[in-house]
Write a protein that holds these residues in place. Structure first.
Motif, PDB file in Angstrom:
ATOM      1  N   TYR A   1       0.819  -1.217   0.000  1.00 18.01           N
ATOM      2  CA  TYR A   1       0.000   0.000   0.000  1.00 18.01           C
ATOM      3  C   TYR A   1       0.850   1.263   0.000  1.00 18.01           C
ATOM      4  O   TYR A   1       0.381   2.342   0.351  1.00 18.01           O
ATOM      5  CB  TYR A   1      -0.916   0.016   1.228  1.00 18.01           C
ATOM      6  CG  TYR A   1      -1.793  -1.207   1.330  1.00 18.01           C
ATOM      7  CD1 TYR A   1      -2.900  -1.348   0.522  1.00 18.01           C
ATOM      8  CD2 TYR A   1      -1.502  -2.213   2.244  1.00 18.01           C
ATOM      9  CE1 TYR A   1      -3.706  -2.472   0.605  1.00 18.01           C
ATOM     10  CE2 TYR A   1      -2.295  -3.343   2.342  1.00 18.01           C
ATOM     11  CZ  TYR A   1      -3.407  -3.465   1.512  1.00 18.01           C
ATOM     12  OH  TYR A   1      -4.207  -4.562   1.586  1.00 18.01           O
ATOM     13  N   SER A   2       2.103   1.151  -0.426  1.00 19.60           N
ATOM     14  CA  SER A   2       3.013   2.299  -0.359  1.00 19.60           C
ATOM     15  C   SER A   2       2.734   3.329  -1.455  1.00 19.60           C
ATOM     16  O   SER A   2       3.050   4.509  -1.290  1.00 19.60           O
ATOM     17  CB  SER A   2       4.466   1.820  -0.463  1.00 19.60           C
ATOM     18  OG  SER A   2       4.669   1.136  -1.710  1.00 19.60           O
ATOM     19  N   LEU A   3       2.147   2.907  -2.578  1.00 16.46           N
ATOM     20  CA  LEU A   3       1.909   3.828  -3.688  1.00 16.46           C
ATOM     21  C   LEU A   3       0.625   4.612  -3.462  1.00 16.46           C
ATOM     22  O   LEU A   3      -0.401   4.059  -3.050  1.00 16.46           O
ATOM     23  CB  LEU A   3       1.804   3.055  -5.012  1.00 16.46           C
ATOM     24  CG  LEU A   3       3.054   2.292  -5.444  1.00 16.46           C
ATOM     25  CD1 LEU A   3       2.777   1.508  -6.715  1.00 16.46           C
ATOM     26  CD2 LEU A   3       4.213   3.261  -5.663  1.00 16.46           C
ATOM     27  N   SER A   4       0.681   5.922  -3.773  1.00 17.47           N
ATOM     28  CA  SER A   4      -0.513   6.762  -3.651  1.00 17.47           C
ATOM     29  C   SER A   4      -1.314   6.697  -4.956  1.00 17.47           C
ATOM     30  O   SER A   4      -0.756   6.847  -6.043  1.00 17.47           O
ATOM     31  CB  SER A   4      -0.119   8.211  -3.371  1.00 17.47           C
ATOM     32  OG  SER A   4      -1.272   9.044  -3.424  1.00 17.47           O
ATOM     33  N   PRO A   5      -2.649   6.504  -4.872  1.00 17.57           N
ATOM     34  CA  PRO A   5      -3.464   6.420  -6.097  1.00 17.57           C
ATOM     35  C   PRO A   5      -3.926   7.770  -6.621  1.00 17.57           C
ATOM     36  O   PRO A   5      -4.650   7.824  -7.608  1.00 17.57           O
ATOM     37  CB  PRO A   5      -4.665   5.578  -5.637  1.00 17.57           C
ATOM     38  CG  PRO A   5      -4.842   5.967  -4.213  1.00 17.57           C
ATOM     39  CD  PRO A   5      -3.452   6.223  -3.669  1.00 17.57           C
ATOM     40  N   LEU A   6      -3.540   8.852  -5.970  1.00 19.83           N
ATOM     41  CA  LEU A   6      -4.009  10.172  -6.404  1.00 19.83           C
ATOM     42  C   LEU A   6      -3.245  10.591  -7.655  1.00 19.83           C
ATOM     43  O   LEU A   6      -2.045  10.860  -7.610  1.00 19.83           O
ATOM     44  CB  LEU A   6      -3.813  11.193  -5.279  1.00 19.83           C
ATOM     45  CG  LEU A   6      -4.582  10.898  -3.977  1.00 19.83           C
ATOM     46  CD1 LEU A   6      -4.270  11.928  -2.925  1.00 19.83           C
ATOM     47  CD2 LEU A   6      -6.086  10.841  -4.254  1.00 19.83           C
ATOM     48  N   VAL A   7      -3.948  10.633  -8.783  1.00 17.23           N
ATOM     49  CA  VAL A   7      -3.346  11.020 -10.070  1.00 17.23           C
ATOM     50  C   VAL A   7      -4.185  12.125 -10.685  1.00 17.23           C
ATOM     51  O   VAL A   7      -5.341  12.345 -10.321  1.00 17.23           O
ATOM     52  CB  VAL A   7      -3.276   9.807 -11.033  1.00 17.23           C
ATOM     53  CG1 VAL A   7      -2.403   8.720 -10.455  1.00 17.23           C
ATOM     54  CG2 VAL A   7      -4.676   9.261 -11.324  1.00 17.23           C
ATOM     55  N   GLY A   8      -3.588  12.814 -11.679  1.00 14.44           N
ATOM     56  CA  GLY A   8      -4.304  13.866 -12.393  1.00 14.44           C
ATOM     57  C   GLY A   8      -5.123  13.309 -13.544  1.00 14.44           C
ATOM     58  O   GLY A   8      -5.128  12.115 -13.817  1.00 14.44           O
ATOM     59  N   GLY A   9      -5.808  14.195 -14.253  1.00 13.85           N
ATOM     60  CA  GLY A   9      -6.617  13.771 -15.394  1.00 13.85           C
ATOM     61  C   GLY A   9      -8.017  14.354 -15.321  1.00 13.85           C
ATOM     62  O   GLY A   9      -8.291  15.294 -14.554  1.00 13.85           O
ATOM     63  N   PRO A  10      -8.937  13.822 -16.110  1.00 14.22           N
ATOM     64  CA  PRO A  10     -10.327  14.300 -16.086  1.00 14.22           C
ATOM     65  C   PRO A  10     -10.953  14.124 -14.703  1.00 14.22           C
ATOM     66  O   PRO A  10     -10.466  13.359 -13.862  1.00 14.22           O
ATOM     67  CB  PRO A  10     -11.019  13.413 -17.136  1.00 14.22           C
ATOM     68  CG  PRO A  10      -9.922  12.937 -18.018  1.00 14.22           C
ATOM     69  CD  PRO A  10      -8.723  12.817 -17.150  1.00 14.22           C
TER      70      PRO A  10
END
Length: 687
Positions: A310-319
């Motif tokens: 669970y170390s990666l953050s899922p918050l990404v940019g885009g629509p």
């Protein structure tokens, strides 16, 4: 096995197919129109050149006619000046003959032609035509005594209004203005001008090698365009008679040369189309790649979460939708981490509790394999943990006690705790009396294994309470695990609901784009797209198609007298009447203002009946209790394919002209288009 395509590939393929289909249709129409335009321009050019040839020949004939008229005047005065004869020989290089009314030669120049005096030439064409028309005449070629091709120019001699004879001059066409004009007249590469006599013999031609030959079959009608195959190639031909002569002027050009310009334009169009398609596909690819990158990243992050990282953050940019999805995934990650941490704590607590129990505890798989043993059981049996984990439970019991194991570990509809006295076999072969208590381990009604508590009978009373507490905690742990699993399912259901709401919003937006907000009918934008499709389908399937244009009579007056709200209500009432009066496959549009359009898949006669039925419904409709007038009327114009039009634009104009006539004739009526009746009717619907 069917190959599965990604959304990006499918969209690019669909865009390519739509683009190729659209470009093919409009390319074909443009190419066909270009061909027709090029051929029409070619015929216009040939007509102009033929007219110029006519003028040139007529001018040359007038000059020679003037000389012959002067000779006729001197003959009448009985004084022919030698200078005039010399002048005439510059134009008439073969012979000059004077004939009486019977066609007998009475005078001839030069002296070499005086042998013709007394000859009867009444059978000659130039004499007969001059006598019939009493006008100057330019005849076809005849053979001279020198075996050369000559043509004649003759004028009538008239006294007191009666024909008294003719004067004719013969001339060759090897030199002079006419030959110079014809031989120098050439347009494009293969365009030619040819002069023929009454027998289709070539008098003059751009190509001097053709002079004297017979021209192939000509078009049947004068002054009309025609296509003819000459010498294995198709030619465009324009022919006109030259006035006061037996001559014909014929302009011709190879059809292939005319079409080459359209073909060259088509090739350029295809190249540009391919370039535009490539740019469009590249743009779509880059756009979809920009959209797919965050989705691919979220997918890989979700896979890492599934592995427990669970170390990666899922918050990404885009629509906005992708941002919302990433936010939900981040919330899920945090919730799962919290629950796993809580579960780990509880597992640690339970394991510690089981290890600290005074009874021996073990957990069996459904196959009867040891999955967990506590330290008390190790002490009791004197086995190590490595010796027991993964082994069959039967190894802990002497041979006479192994038969009790299937009963203790078999669970059917009754899942109550089972208790049985038995004996354990230690690693040293020592027999230990024990009380075996087994309970099923279940998650959502599914048996995951068996919990067995082994109590030394010497201390059973002391440890029974502790065992019961441990079993209760295990049940609570199972219950909490079930509750947390349900919470996870709720989060996933909310995510599915959000995606479904997004799809519904897109569908609603698409529907609103083609719907008129006031009447809920299709709007003008959808009509302009749908009408061309319906017309092409009718042409392709050879089916009739009718157009009815409806207009509310005196609608401006209603708005002025009752207000726009009352006018809007009348528009809504009319929309409901129109919708209820046609079949499901017919289409009703609000074109704009008080104008409506109906597309009927009917012939003209049936469409007129439908229009009359609608008109009568509106006339009988009462609006008592509503704002505005109690009654209103409409006017309707009807036009049909194929009777009235051969293309969509023309059909729309004809229907609008019919509506104009309905208004002009007094309103509240249906008028169908007729050619002779509407030739001067204006059309305002196409702008």
């Amino acid at each position: 096995m069917l190959k599965r395509y990604s959304f990006s590939s499918g969209l690019i393929i669909l865009t390519t197919l739509v683009f190729v289909f659209t470009v093919s249709i409009f390319g074909y129409l443009g190419y066909h129109s270009s061909i027709q335009h090029s051929i029409a321009q070619a015929f216009d050019t040939m007509q102009t050149i033929v007219r110029l040839t006519q003028q040139n020949i007529s001018q040359a004939m007038e000059e020679r006619t003037s000389d012959l008229l002067l000779l006729a005047k001197m003959l009448k005065e009985n004084k022919v000046e030698p200078y005039l004869i010399n002048h005439l020989f510059q134009s008439f290089d073969d012979a000059i003959l004077v004939l009486n009314r019977d066609g007998i030669v009475i005078k001839a120049w030069p002296e070499s032609r005086e042998a013709l005096i007394g000859e009867n030439l009444s059978h000659r064409e130039y004499f007969q035509k001059t006598r019939e028309s009493l006008k100057p005449y330019l005849g076809g070629h005849i053979k001279s005594i020198l075996d050369t091709n000559i043509v004649s120019c003759s004028i009538p001699v008239i006294e007191n209004g009666e024909f008294q004879g003719a004067i004719a001059g013969g001339m060759t066409l090897e030199q002079g203005k006419i030959r110079q004009f014809v031989s120098s007249t050439q347009f494009l590469k293969t365009g030619r001008i040819t002069i023929l006599d009454q027998n289709n013999n070539i008098l003059l031609s751009t190509n001097s090698e053709n002079i004297g030959k017979t021209f192939p079959t000509l078009p049947l009608e004068n002054q009309s365009p025609a296509t003819q195959r000459l010498q294995g190639k198709d030619y465009l031909i324009w022919m006109e008679d030259i006035p006061h002569s037996s001559w014909k002027a014929v302009a011709s050009i190879q059809k292939e040369e005319i079409l080459s310009y359209s073909q060259r334009t088509l090739k350029i169009g295809i190249i540009l189309g391919i370039l535009i398609l490539a740019i469009t596909i590249l743009f779509l690819y880059l756009l979809l790649r920009k959209l797919s990158q965050p989705l691919s990243l979220l997918s890989s992050i979700a896979q890492e979460y599934a592995r427990g990282d669970y170390s990666l953050s899922p918050l990404v940019g885009g629509p906005q939708e992708i941002k919302q999805l990433s936010s939900v995934l981040d919330y899920m990650r945090q919730a799962i981490e919290e629950r796993e941490m809580l579960l780990l704590k509880e597992q640690t607590y339970l394991k510690t509790l089981l290890q600290q129990m005074n009874q021996g505890v073990l957990v069996l798989s459904p196959e009867g394999k040891l999955k967990f043993i506590n330290s008390r059981l190790i002490e009791l049996t004197e086995y190590s943990e490595e010796d027991l984990i993964g082994k069959d439970i039967g190894e802990l019991f002497p041979s006479g006690e192994k038969e009790k194991i299937p009963y203790l570990c078999k669970w059917d509809s009754s899942r109550d705790k089972k208790t049985e006295r038995s004996y354990l076999l230690s690693s040293e072969g020592k027999i230990i009396p024990v009380l075996l208590s087994t309970s099923p381990l279940t998650i959502k009604e599914e048996i995951m294994g068996t919990l067995m508590v082994i109590t030394n009978l010497q201390k059973i009373e002391e440890k029974e309470e502790e065992l019961e507490q441990a079993l209760e905690e295990i049940k609570l742990l199972n219950q909490e695990l079930e509750e947390r699993t349900q919470e996870l399912e709720i989060v996933l259901a909310k995510l599915d609901l959000k995606l479904m709401e997004t799809d519904q919003e897109k569908e609603t937006a698409q529907r609103m784009a083609i719907t008129d907000s006031l009447t809920q009918l299709f709007n003008r934008g959808f009509f302009e797209k749908k009408f061309s499709q319906e017309f092409e389908a009718a042409q392709s399937d050879n089916h009739p198609l009718s157009l009815v244009i409806v207009d509310i009579d005196l609608f401006k007056k209603i708005n002025d007298n009752y207000g726009h709200l009352a006018g809007d209500k009348i528009l809504q009432d009319l929309g409901k009447i129109l919708t209820s009066s046609v079949r499901e496959e017919d289409l009703v549009f609000r074109f704009g203002g008080e104008e409506f359009i109906i597309i009927l898949h009917e012939e003209k006669e049936e469409a007129q009946k439908v229009a009359e039925r609608i008109r009568q419904k509106v006339e009988d409709f009462s609006r008592k209790g509503n704002e505005g007038p109690e009654k209103f009327t409409i006017s309707l114009g009807v036009a049909s394919y194929p009777e009235d039009a051969q293309n969509a634009r023309e059909l729309l104009i004809k229907a609008d002209q019919a509506l104009y006539q309905a208004k002009k004739q007094g309103r509240n009526r249906v008028v169908s288009y007729q050619d002779d009746f509407f030739s001067s009717s204006p059309s305002h619907i196409i702008d």
